[in-house]
Design a protein around this motif. Sequence first.
Motif, PDB file in Angstrom:
ATOM      1  N   SER B  40      -0.602  40.065   4.454  1.00  0.00           N
ATOM      2  CA  SER B  40      -1.940  40.671   4.438  1.00  0.00           C
ATOM      3  C   SER B  40      -2.987  39.579   4.237  1.00  0.00           C
ATOM      4  CB  SER B  40      -2.065  41.661   3.279  1.00  0.00           C
ATOM      5  OG  SER B  40      -1.179  42.703   3.476  1.00  0.00           O
ATOM      6  N   GLY B  41      -4.065  39.684   4.960  1.00  0.00           N
ATOM      7  CA  GLY B  41      -5.160  38.723   4.807  1.00  0.00           C
ATOM      8  C   GLY B  41      -4.949  37.443   5.584  1.00  0.00           C
ATOM      9  N   SER B  42      -3.919  37.423   6.433  1.00  0.00           N
ATOM     10  CA  SER B  42      -3.667  36.181   7.183  1.00  0.00           C
ATOM     11  C   SER B  42      -4.551  36.084   8.429  1.00  0.00           C
ATOM     12  CB  SER B  42      -2.186  36.098   7.580  1.00  0.00           C
ATOM     13  OG  SER B  42      -1.832  37.221   8.361  1.00  0.00           O
ATOM     14  N   GLY B  43      -5.230  37.168   8.773  1.00  0.00           N
ATOM     15  CA  GLY B  43      -6.135  37.142   9.929  1.00  0.00           C
ATOM     16  C   GLY B  43      -5.575  37.834  11.153  1.00  0.00           C
ATOM     17  N   LYS B  44      -4.413  38.503  10.998  1.00  0.00           N
ATOM     18  CA  LYS B  44      -3.760  39.152  12.147  1.00  0.00           C
ATOM     19  C   LYS B  44      -4.665  40.203  12.807  1.00  0.00           C
ATOM     20  CE  LYS B  44      -0.402  41.147   9.887  1.00  0.00           C
ATOM     21  NZ  LYS B  44      -0.575  40.991   8.444  1.00  0.00           N
ATOM     22  N   SER B  45      -5.165  41.117  11.956  1.00  0.00           N
ATOM     23  CA  SER B  45      -5.971  42.207  12.523  1.00  0.00           C
ATOM     24  C   SER B  45      -7.278  41.692  13.110  1.00  0.00           C
ATOM     25  CB  SER B  45      -6.270  43.257  11.452  1.00  0.00           C
ATOM     26  OG  SER B  45      -5.071  43.853  11.048  1.00  0.00           O
ATOM     27  N   THR B  46      -7.839  40.661  12.473  1.00  0.00           N
ATOM     28  CA  THR B  46      -9.077  40.082  12.998  1.00  0.00           C
ATOM     29  C   THR B  46      -8.838  39.522  14.394  1.00  0.00           C
ATOM     30  OG1 THR B  46      -9.676  39.503  10.744  1.00  0.00           O
ATOM     31  CG2 THR B  46     -10.937  38.433  12.482  1.00  0.00           C
ATOM     32  N   LEU B  47      -7.668  38.909  14.574  1.00  0.00           N
ATOM     33  CA  LEU B  47      -7.345  38.351  15.890  1.00  0.00           C
ATOM     34  C   LEU B  47      -7.302  39.463  16.947  1.00  0.00           C
ATOM     35  CD1 LEU B  47      -6.638  35.697  17.311  1.00  0.00           C
ATOM     36  CD2 LEU B  47      -4.231  36.208  16.927  1.00  0.00           C
ATOM     37  N   LEU B  48      -6.698  40.608  16.580  1.00  0.00           N
ATOM     38  CA  LEU B  48      -6.657  41.727  17.532  1.00  0.00           C
ATOM     39  C   LEU B  48      -8.059  42.258  17.814  1.00  0.00           C
ATOM     40  CD1 LEU B  48      -3.659  44.165  17.038  1.00  0.00           C
ATOM     41  CD2 LEU B  48      -3.855  42.106  18.403  1.00  0.00           C
ATOM     42  N   ARG B  49      -8.892  42.298  16.787  1.00  0.00           N
ATOM     43  CA  ARG B  49     -10.270  42.788  16.977  1.00  0.00           C
ATOM     44  C   ARG B  49     -11.041  41.854  17.913  1.00  0.00           C
ATOM     45  NH1 ARG B  49     -12.448  46.550  13.906  1.00  0.00           N
ATOM     46  NH2 ARG B  49     -14.500  45.582  13.891  1.00  0.00           N
ATOM     47  N   ILE B  50     -10.760  40.563  17.794  1.00  0.00           N
ATOM     48  CA  ILE B  50     -11.442  39.601  18.672  1.00  0.00           C
ATOM     49  C   ILE B  50     -10.949  39.765  20.116  1.00  0.00           C
ATOM     50  CG2 ILE B  50     -11.547  37.111  19.209  1.00  0.00           C
ATOM     51  CD1 ILE B  50     -11.781  36.685  16.137  1.00  0.00           C
ATOM     52  N   ILE B  51      -9.632  39.936  20.270  1.00  0.00           N
ATOM     53  CA  ILE B  51      -9.097  40.102  21.633  1.00  0.00           C
ATOM     54  C   ILE B  51      -9.648  41.387  22.273  1.00  0.00           C
ATOM     55  CG2 ILE B  51      -6.971  40.481  22.968  1.00  0.00           C
ATOM     56  CD1 ILE B  51      -5.524  38.829  20.751  1.00  0.00           C
ATOM     57  N   SER B  52      -9.742  42.452  21.446  1.00  0.00           N
ATOM     58  CA  SER B  52     -10.220  43.724  22.011  1.00  0.00           C
ATOM     59  C   SER B  52     -11.724  43.728  22.225  1.00  0.00           C
ATOM     60  CB  SER B  52      -9.830  44.887  21.095  1.00  0.00           C
ATOM     61  OG  SER B  52     -10.459  44.728  19.840  1.00  0.00           O
ATOM     62  N   GLY B  53     -12.424  42.769  21.641  1.00  0.00           N
ATOM     63  CA  GLY B  53     -13.885  42.710  21.830  1.00  0.00           C
ATOM     64  C   GLY B  53     -14.658  43.439  20.746  1.00  0.00           C
ATOM     65  N   LEU B  54     -13.943  44.001  19.773  1.00  0.00           N
ATOM     66  CA  LEU B  54     -14.640  44.704  18.690  1.00  0.00           C
ATOM     67  C   LEU B  54     -15.364  43.712  17.780  1.00  0.00           C
ATOM     68  CD1 LEU B  54     -11.843  47.294  17.863  1.00  0.00           C
ATOM     69  CD2 LEU B  54     -14.098  47.818  18.810  1.00  0.00           C
ATOM     70  N   GLU B  55     -14.942  42.481  17.824  1.00  0.00           N
ATOM     71  CA  GLU B  55     -15.602  41.443  17.037  1.00  0.00           C
ATOM     72  C   GLU B  55     -15.708  40.195  17.892  1.00  0.00           C
ATOM     73  OE1 GLU B  55     -14.932  40.224  12.450  1.00  0.00           O
ATOM     74  OE2 GLU B  55     -14.383  42.178  13.204  1.00  0.00           O
ATOM     75  N   LYS B  56     -16.762  39.411  17.652  1.00  0.00           N
ATOM     76  CA  LYS B  56     -16.895  38.174  18.429  1.00  0.00           C
ATOM     77  C   LYS B  56     -16.503  37.002  17.540  1.00  0.00           C
ATOM     78  CE  LYS B  56     -20.052  35.609  21.409  1.00  0.00           C
ATOM     79  NZ  LYS B  56     -19.277  34.404  21.251  1.00  0.00           N
ATOM     80  N   GLN B  57     -15.649  36.147  18.106  1.00  0.00           N
ATOM     81  CA  GLN B  57     -15.202  34.983  17.348  1.00  0.00           C
ATOM     82  C   GLN B  57     -16.365  34.026  17.099  1.00  0.00           C
ATOM     83  OE1 GLN B  57     -14.590  35.750  20.424  1.00  0.00           O
ATOM     84  NE2 GLN B  57     -14.836  33.995  21.780  1.00  0.00           N
ATOM     85  N   THR B  58     -16.247  33.230  16.043  1.00  0.00           N
ATOM     86  CA  THR B  58     -17.289  32.245  15.759  1.00  0.00           C
ATOM     87  C   THR B  58     -17.273  31.146  16.830  1.00  0.00           C
ATOM     88  OG1 THR B  58     -16.828  32.676  13.438  1.00  0.00           O
ATOM     89  CG2 THR B  58     -18.258  30.819  13.908  1.00  0.00           C
ATOM     90  N   SER B  59     -16.057  30.739  17.238  1.00  0.00           N
ATOM     91  CA  SER B  59     -15.960  29.777  18.350  1.00  0.00           C
ATOM     92  C   SER B  59     -14.629  29.961  19.067  1.00  0.00           C
ATOM     93  CB  SER B  59     -16.108  28.346  17.832  1.00  0.00           C
ATOM     94  OG  SER B  59     -15.009  28.030  17.018  1.00  0.00           O
ATOM     95  N   GLY B  60     -14.553  29.439  20.268  1.00  0.00           N
ATOM     96  CA  GLY B  60     -13.323  29.565  21.060  1.00  0.00           C
ATOM     97  C   GLY B  60     -13.539  30.449  22.265  1.00  0.00           C
ATOM     98  N   LYS B  61     -12.452  30.602  23.026  1.00  0.00           N
ATOM     99  CA  LYS B  61     -12.576  31.302  24.298  1.00  0.00           C
ATOM    100  C   LYS B  61     -11.455  32.338  24.440  1.00  0.00           C
ATOM    101  CE  LYS B  61     -13.830  28.450  27.634  1.00  0.00           C
ATOM    102  NZ  LYS B  61     -13.635  27.369  28.633  1.00  0.00           N
TER     103      LYS B  61
END
Lengths: 518, 215
Positions: B40-61
């Motif tokens: 928990s808290g390792s960033g897994k769900s955030t990564l999925l949110r970024i891939i789905s577009g629900l969140e925008k990453q600070t940097s990267g593509k």
Amino acid sequence: MPLVAVLSSLFGEYSDNWNHLYNFVLFDYLRNSAVLVFGVSVLTLIIGTGTAWLVSNFNFFGKRFFEWALILPLSIPPYILAYTFTGLFDSYGTLNNLVRNIFELEQSYIFFPNIRNIFGAIIVFSFTLYPYIYLVARSAFLNQSRSTLESGRILGLNRFEISFKLAMPMIRPAIIGGLMLVIMETLSDFGAVEHFAIPTFTTGIFRTWYGMGDLLTAMQLSSFLLILVAIFLLIENKSRRNAGFVSDSSTHSPIQIERLNSRYSALAFVFCSIPLLVGFILPTSELMIWAIYYNPSFFDDRFLDAALNTITLAVVAAVLCSMTALLINFSVRINKNKILRLLSSFLSIGYALPGLILAVGIVQTTTFIDSNLLNKSSLALTGSLFGLVLAYIIKSYALSNNTISSGMEKISIGIDNSARVLKSSGWNLLGSIHFPLLKTSFFTSILLVISEVVKELPATLILRPFNFDTLAVSTYIYAAEERMRDAAAPSIAIILVGLIPIIIITRMIRSSRDKGAM
Amino acid sequence: MMPMLDLENISHSYNEERAILSNVSLKIMAGEFISILGPSGSGKSTLLRIISGLEKQTSGKVKLNNNIVSDDNYHSPPEKRNLGLVVQDKSLFPHLNVLRNVTFGIRGQKDRDNIGKDLLKLFKVDQHEKKFPNELSGGEQQRVALARSLAPKPNILLLDEPFSALDDDLKEELYLETKKIIQDKKMTVLMVTHDKNEADIFSDKIIFLENGRIK
């Protein structure tokens, strides 16, 4: 814009009328407003907190009934209570006649004193506005933790010390919030003080504008009242923030309800009966008697016209207001739009604006638009229903916003995410997900706004188109002509509509209590 | 062969002090099932949110099917990415019945009801098509959520701890059925989980994520 229009008058010229007001009546306005506010504050605090303390902490005869019935006076606007009390307590009013008949006294004998003075106004405001304090105090009492109060017992406080040294201070911020609402309503009122001929800011504004025909001075007076209201609004907001310490859901265990013995039970019953009797039963009974026995043509053409106008206006304003609140809240949620969030907070202040000031500001704004932006030779917006509906929306937006935003908070953000991943966005997301889920909140908002609009008097009186009467205006006109019995029909209709939010509030309290019990 | 999903140096943080994700790069080929395992808290769900577009990453593509869907200058919203997403709390639409939930994401197809019914049959919940989510058990709700995510024929299916709210017996049953359906449909799947057993059962490849970095 209406607010800016009003406040900008402070920097304009000050006419001779202003000098007259300043030298002769401004002090009276201030003194009367201060006496009213002080008297109403003391009485509403005693009634509101006392009844809330009793029904929240004790079991006594009639407690279940009083829990909801004590909110009923909220359905009666102060101006209607003022009209009814005049009929009840006048020298030859219903109650004095009753006393003379029962005790076979001479016609010149007057038992009940004259009510048309500042003390009568204090009674009128106190018995219609105490539910604001009752509601917040009761909710705060119910949210108090039993363990906190029990700690007080263990530390040596007796039952009454617990109440007055611990429980009351703990709910003080909530009570102050309710009290500020009472004060703002008292300062904003026009109908009751005008009927009792008490010179206050609102009657002064009305007279300056309509009597002296001096809109600028009326706006300058309005600005001072606005500043006063803003101060109380700030205190209310601050107390609302502080009210958070009253409840701590993570450690909450409901307070222990104590059963009163028969003597105290009777006292509690009497204490709770008085505000209900004075604030609701007496006036509604009097209105019914007037309507049934003295005014057989209850549903005459004038009443039907006024009722139709009122309902049409109220429904249009309620739908527009609820839609505005829905769109703003949706946009804030989806786009995290800070400007709209700010606009929503700003619009929510409208509930605290006295209707009279709002009307002054809107007239000024529509006149400006008419003369500068639209056809200069005619008044398209001024005196039209546009200004009136706008006033209702500004005045009621807070009700819609609170209802819809709390409904929206209950929709999990996961629902939005799922819908968006499934290619639903914008209007589609609103129409297919949010609106269906918010239907209850949306219709609750419509009902709350309708009941607010139906009661609104000063803004309607000023902004209505020529010859366009609503129920509130009819009531005012009949009362101004001392035709109190004719005022019964529109008054009853207003009270009936005013019962809608009370039913909603009662249901909400019940459902939250049921959930709490689960 | 072009990857179906290509993440290049994804970093994300809510404030400057703590990074949620740090330079995460990842490629998933079509038909692959990849699991990201981490506490928990390792960033897994955030990564999925970024891939789905629900969140925008600070940097990267982020690239989908070799098209950039998010970088420093551009961000495509979730509704434009044609992805499927199933999360732990299912997030079924409470006001729609089971069939309407499943067909919600199908646009412009006359046979959307048939597609929905077929999927419900596949996940063995076709007898509940007229019921509302609150009338279903937790396992049935998760089956409906899975069916709904597959209905619009997404390019990639994203699963965020989809089985964690279910009891062990139900999990085992749903593992087997879901795996078979995914294999039959040759879906590209990225699943995040903290359950190693779950990752082992499904995955062609397991990636470990800890403190926002791939190990």
